[in-house]
Design a protein around this motif. Structure first.
Motif, PDB file in Angstrom:
ATOM      1  N   MET A  95       0.870  -1.212   0.000  1.00  0.00           N
ATOM      2  CA  MET A  95       0.000   0.000   0.000  1.00  0.00           C
ATOM      3  C   MET A  95       0.894   1.245   0.000  1.00  0.00           C
ATOM      4  N   ASP A  96       0.947   1.926  -1.114  1.00  0.00           N
ATOM      5  CA  ASP A  96       1.822   3.091  -1.183  1.00  0.00           C
ATOM      6  C   ASP A  96       1.078   4.358  -0.783  1.00  0.00           C
ATOM      7  N   GLU A  97       1.823   5.411  -0.785  1.00  0.00           N
ATOM      8  CA  GLU A  97       1.286   6.682  -0.297  1.00  0.00           C
ATOM      9  C   GLU A  97       0.081   7.156  -1.099  1.00  0.00           C
ATOM     10  N   ALA A  98       0.167   7.020  -2.416  1.00  0.00           N
ATOM     11  CA  ALA A  98      -0.925   7.479  -3.275  1.00  0.00           C
ATOM     12  C   ALA A  98      -2.218   6.743  -2.955  1.00  0.00           C
ATOM     13  N   ALA A  99      -2.102   5.444  -2.715  1.00  0.00           N
ATOM     14  CA  ALA A  99      -3.288   4.646  -2.431  1.00  0.00           C
ATOM     15  C   ALA A  99      -3.945   5.108  -1.136  1.00  0.00           C
ATOM     16  N   ILE A 100      -3.128   5.288  -0.118  1.00  0.00           N
ATOM     17  CA  ILE A 100      -3.673   5.711   1.169  1.00  0.00           C
ATOM     18  C   ILE A 100      -4.324   7.080   1.048  1.00  0.00           C
ATOM     19  N   HIS A 101      -3.658   7.943   0.325  1.00  0.00           N
ATOM     20  CA  HIS A 101      -4.225   9.279   0.120  1.00  0.00           C
ATOM     21  C   HIS A 101      -5.567   9.188  -0.588  1.00  0.00           C
ATOM     22  N   GLY A 102      -5.626   8.360  -1.616  1.00  0.00           N
ATOM     23  CA  GLY A 102      -6.879   8.219  -2.350  1.00  0.00           C
ATOM     24  C   GLY A 102      -7.996   7.706  -1.465  1.00  0.00           C
ATOM     25  N   ILE A 103      -7.684   6.679  -0.695  1.00  0.00           N
ATOM     26  CA  ILE A 103      -8.698   6.080   0.172  1.00  0.00           C
ATOM     27  C   ILE A 103      -9.205   7.092   1.199  1.00  0.00           C
ATOM     28  N   LEU A 104      -8.274   7.748   1.862  1.00  0.00           N
ATOM     29  CA  LEU A 104      -8.694   8.689   2.900  1.00  0.00           C
ATOM     30  C   LEU A 104      -9.437   9.883   2.307  1.00  0.00           C
ATOM     31  N   SER A 105      -8.979  10.369   1.164  1.00  0.00           N
ATOM     32  CA  SER A 105      -9.643  11.549   0.607  1.00  0.00           C
ATOM     33  C   SER A 105     -11.061  11.165   0.174  1.00  0.00           C
ATOM     34  N   ARG A 106     -11.207   9.964  -0.404  1.00  0.00           N
ATOM     35  CA  ARG A 106     -12.552   9.544  -0.780  1.00  0.00           C
ATOM     36  C   ARG A 106     -13.434   9.408   0.457  1.00  0.00           C
ATOM     37  N   LEU A 107     -12.837   8.858   1.503  1.00  0.00           N
ATOM     38  CA  LEU A 107     -13.579   8.664   2.748  1.00  0.00           C
ATOM     39  C   LEU A 107     -14.052  10.003   3.317  1.00  0.00           C
ATOM     40  N   LEU A 108     -13.160  10.975   3.285  1.00  0.00           N
ATOM     41  CA  LEU A 108     -13.503  12.271   3.856  1.00  0.00           C
ATOM     42  C   LEU A 108     -14.543  12.991   2.997  1.00  0.00           C
ATOM     43  N   MET A 109     -14.377  12.844   1.678  1.00  0.00           N
ATOM     44  CA  MET A 109     -15.340  13.495   0.794  1.00  0.00           C
ATOM     45  C   MET A 109     -16.714  12.891   0.926  1.00  0.00           C
ATOM     46  N   ALA A 110     -16.754  11.606   1.188  1.00  0.00           N
ATOM     47  CA  ALA A 110     -18.047  10.933   1.309  1.00  0.00           C
ATOM     48  C   ALA A 110     -18.848  11.459   2.482  1.00  0.00           C
ATOM     49  N   GLY A 111     -18.151  12.013   3.463  1.00  0.00           N
ATOM     50  CA  GLY A 111     -18.851  12.628   4.576  1.00  0.00           C
ATOM     51  C   GLY A 111     -19.505  11.619   5.507  1.00  0.00           C
ATOM     52  N   THR A 112     -19.014  10.381   5.492  1.00  0.00           N
ATOM     53  CA  THR A 112     -19.613   9.374   6.363  1.00  0.00           C
ATOM     54  C   THR A 112     -19.151   9.540   7.808  1.00  0.00           C
ATOM     55  N   LEU A 113     -18.067  10.246   7.979  1.00  0.00           N
ATOM     56  CA  LEU A 113     -17.586  10.457   9.340  1.00  0.00           C
ATOM     57  C   LEU A 113     -18.146  11.753   9.907  1.00  0.00           C
ATOM     58  N   PRO A 114     -18.492  11.747  11.161  1.00  0.00           N
ATOM     59  CA  PRO A 114     -18.915  12.995  11.792  1.00  0.00           C
ATOM     60  C   PRO A 114     -17.723  13.921  11.993  1.00  0.00           C
ATOM     61  N   GLY A 115     -17.994  15.090  12.459  1.00  0.00           N
ATOM     62  CA  GLY A 115     -16.928  16.072  12.601  1.00  0.00           C
ATOM     63  C   GLY A 115     -16.080  15.860  13.832  1.00  0.00           C
ATOM     64  N   SER A 116     -14.853  16.385  13.781  1.00  0.00           N
ATOM     65  CA  SER A 116     -13.948  16.359  14.931  1.00  0.00           C
ATOM     66  C   SER A 116     -13.562  14.955  15.375  1.00  0.00           C
ATOM     67  N   VAL A 117     -13.592  14.021  14.460  1.00  0.00           N
ATOM     68  CA  VAL A 117     -13.080  12.697  14.780  1.00  0.00           C
ATOM     69  C   VAL A 117     -11.567  12.742  14.682  1.00  0.00           C
ATOM     70  N   LYS A 118     -10.930  12.253  15.697  1.00  0.00           N
ATOM     71  CA  LYS A 118      -9.479  12.286  15.707  1.00  0.00           C
ATOM     72  C   LYS A 118      -8.918  11.172  14.855  1.00  0.00           C
ATOM     73  N   LEU A 119      -8.006  11.522  13.948  1.00  0.00           N
ATOM     74  CA  LEU A 119      -7.337  10.521  13.144  1.00  0.00           C
ATOM     75  C   LEU A 119      -5.902  10.392  13.644  1.00  0.00           C
ATOM     76  N   GLY A 120      -5.728   9.558  14.635  1.00  0.00           N
ATOM     77  CA  GLY A 120      -4.411   9.382  15.228  1.00  0.00           C
ATOM     78  C   GLY A 120      -3.442   8.718  14.259  1.00  0.00           C
ATOM     79  N   GLU A 121      -2.204   9.173  14.271  1.00  0.00           N
ATOM     80  CA  GLU A 121      -1.219   8.642  13.334  1.00  0.00           C
ATOM     81  C   GLU A 121      -0.953   7.171  13.611  1.00  0.00           C
ATOM     82  N   HIS A 122      -0.752   6.858  14.869  1.00  0.00           N
ATOM     83  CA  HIS A 122      -0.420   5.494  15.231  1.00  0.00           C
ATOM     84  C   HIS A 122      -1.561   4.543  14.885  1.00  0.00           C
ATOM     85  N   ARG A 123      -2.751   4.986  15.174  1.00  0.00           N
ATOM     86  CA  ARG A 123      -3.930   4.155  14.917  1.00  0.00           C
ATOM     87  C   ARG A 123      -4.064   3.863  13.418  1.00  0.00           C
ATOM     88  N   LEU A 124      -3.958   4.907  12.596  1.00  0.00           N
ATOM     89  CA  LEU A 124      -4.080   4.717  11.157  1.00  0.00           C
ATOM     90  C   LEU A 124      -2.954   3.839  10.625  1.00  0.00           C
TER      91      LEU A 124
END
Lengths: 237, 237
Positions: free
Chosen positions: B1-30
């Motif tokens: 899984m390279d950087e571009a893939a992760i970026h694509g997945i996360l950006s799509r996820l964020l654009m979809a708006g399925t997550l509520p606001g102010s959810v913490k995206l911890g580096e270690h967790r991700l």
DNA sequence: GGCGCTAATTTTGTGCACAATCGCTAACAG
DNA sequence: CTGTTAGCGATTGTGCACAAAATTAGCGCC
């Protein structure tokens, strides 16, 4: 020297267009020049790459971009699209205070031009467009316009014949007049033709004039930064 | 899984708006979820922050942004400015082939709407604007429009009343008709009023509906990615 | 003498460990 | 009971060292 400072210095340097194209900006070299760690330079470089102020080639490094005229066409087309929209918006929404501010600016431009102060005029000429972007009071539009205008600055500094620049002042005044009169259609047209005219003034000059070394250029830019920063600190304190 | 893939997945996820606001995206967790090192996540997160798809707070981390209606106003205003300019440009420069392509798209939208296929319609509805941006054939405008449209997608998914969405189709057709007739003024007006109407449809719904956990949401998005990627690989090979 | 290949060097990319910072909690004083 | 402060836990930021990649120089071969 923190990250923001380095970013500011480098971005100003790149916008100024004093460097020729395809100059390699080595991480280690810059780290030594600025006296910071390589990682900090690295981060700034990648950010500048994302802002399209330089080109990042994987496993090769960062290079100044040669803003060729082909790319210039694209940038100016984008500006016509965005700033036409801005003009339409501003014609409908400008306050009297903003109109007064614009008048003042256009007058200052005319003064600088009359007195033959070309550096000042060049600066004011760019600021006119920055000012319009600010007046939309929309941070998104401001950022987008800022990016576009920055990129044209590189082009103008490199390709524009100084003689041709002189006629730009009246075009700004025409835009201002249309905005002040709140004539949307006329403002859009004035903006559109102005940007088209600026574009046609770009000449494919074969300028390979070699400037001072990278170290010198950056040293100068750092000095400018420190001066401005010092002044700001005095004003704040 | 390279950087571009992760970026694509996360950006799509964020654009979809399925997550509520102010959810913490911890580096270690991700990093654990994606099974990569923290630094890679870190880089992607900062890039997404720069693209305004999430908020980076110094020494605090990355948080999903709650696209409040106040910000929505700004985004829609920016879209009115940019896409009005686009409409003017397109009215002057569209080819017959592009007009045919647009007609086809608007028809597809109408079909989806008639058959009650809401997900498809929603997708097509957004794609209409992406399509217009593409047709400028200007990569800069495309990027800027893409960023803006992405941000509104979050808003629409969250705040728009589904009933209200239904009337958007005719507005797209009106824009299309003006463009096809090469009536610049009419196209600009249609675009402007369309975007204003979409904005007014946003309702301050108090949606605190709790979805699945971050891990589940991302796992799903990764699955989607693998599927699409697998299909692409098959087509390529 | 020119061309291609290989090895060495230089430069970027990445993972890791430590340092710095922030928010939170709990305890203590008013 | 409330407000403040100090300590703690957790998380991000940063420098360092190593690994990977590319360019270049040197050498042999055609």
């Amino acid at each position: 020297m923190d990250e923001a400072a380095i970013h500011g210095i480098l971005s100003r340097l790149l916008m100024a267009g004093t460097l020729p194209g395809s100059v390699k900006l080595g991480e280690h070299r810059l780290a030594e020049i600025f006296g910071v760690s390589r990682e900090r330079i690295r981060k700034v470089l990648h950010r500048l790459g994302h802002e399209r102020l330089l080109e990042i080639v994987k496993n090769r490094g960062a290079f100044t971009i040669e803003p060729d005229l082909r790319e210039g066409r694209v940038v100016y087309e984008a500006r016509r699209i965005l700033e036409s929209g801005m003009a339409a918006h501003l014609a409908d929404n400008l306050t009297e205070a903003q109109i007064a501010r614009l008048r003042q600016h256009v007058d200052a431009e005319a003064d600088a031009l009359r007195s033959g102060d070309q550096p000042t005029w060049l600066r004011l000429s760019a600021e006119f467009h920055f000012l319009l972007a600010e007046m939309t009071e929309n941070p998104i539009v401001q950022r987008q316009a800022h990016e576009l205008i920055s990129r044209t600055l590189m082009l103008v500094k490199r390709y524009e014949t100084t003689a041709g620049s002189a006629c730009g002042c009246e075009e700004h005044r025409a835009i201002f007049r249309a905005l002040a009169a709140r004539e949307r259609g006329k403002a859009v047209k004035a903006m559109h033709s102005h940007l088209s005219l600026v574009e046609t003034r770009l000449r494919p000059t074969i300028c390979v004039e070699e400037g001072p070394s990278l170290e010198e250029v950056i040293a100068h830019e750092i000095a400018v930064y420190r001066e401005a920063n010092g002044a700001a600190l005095m004003a704040a304190g």
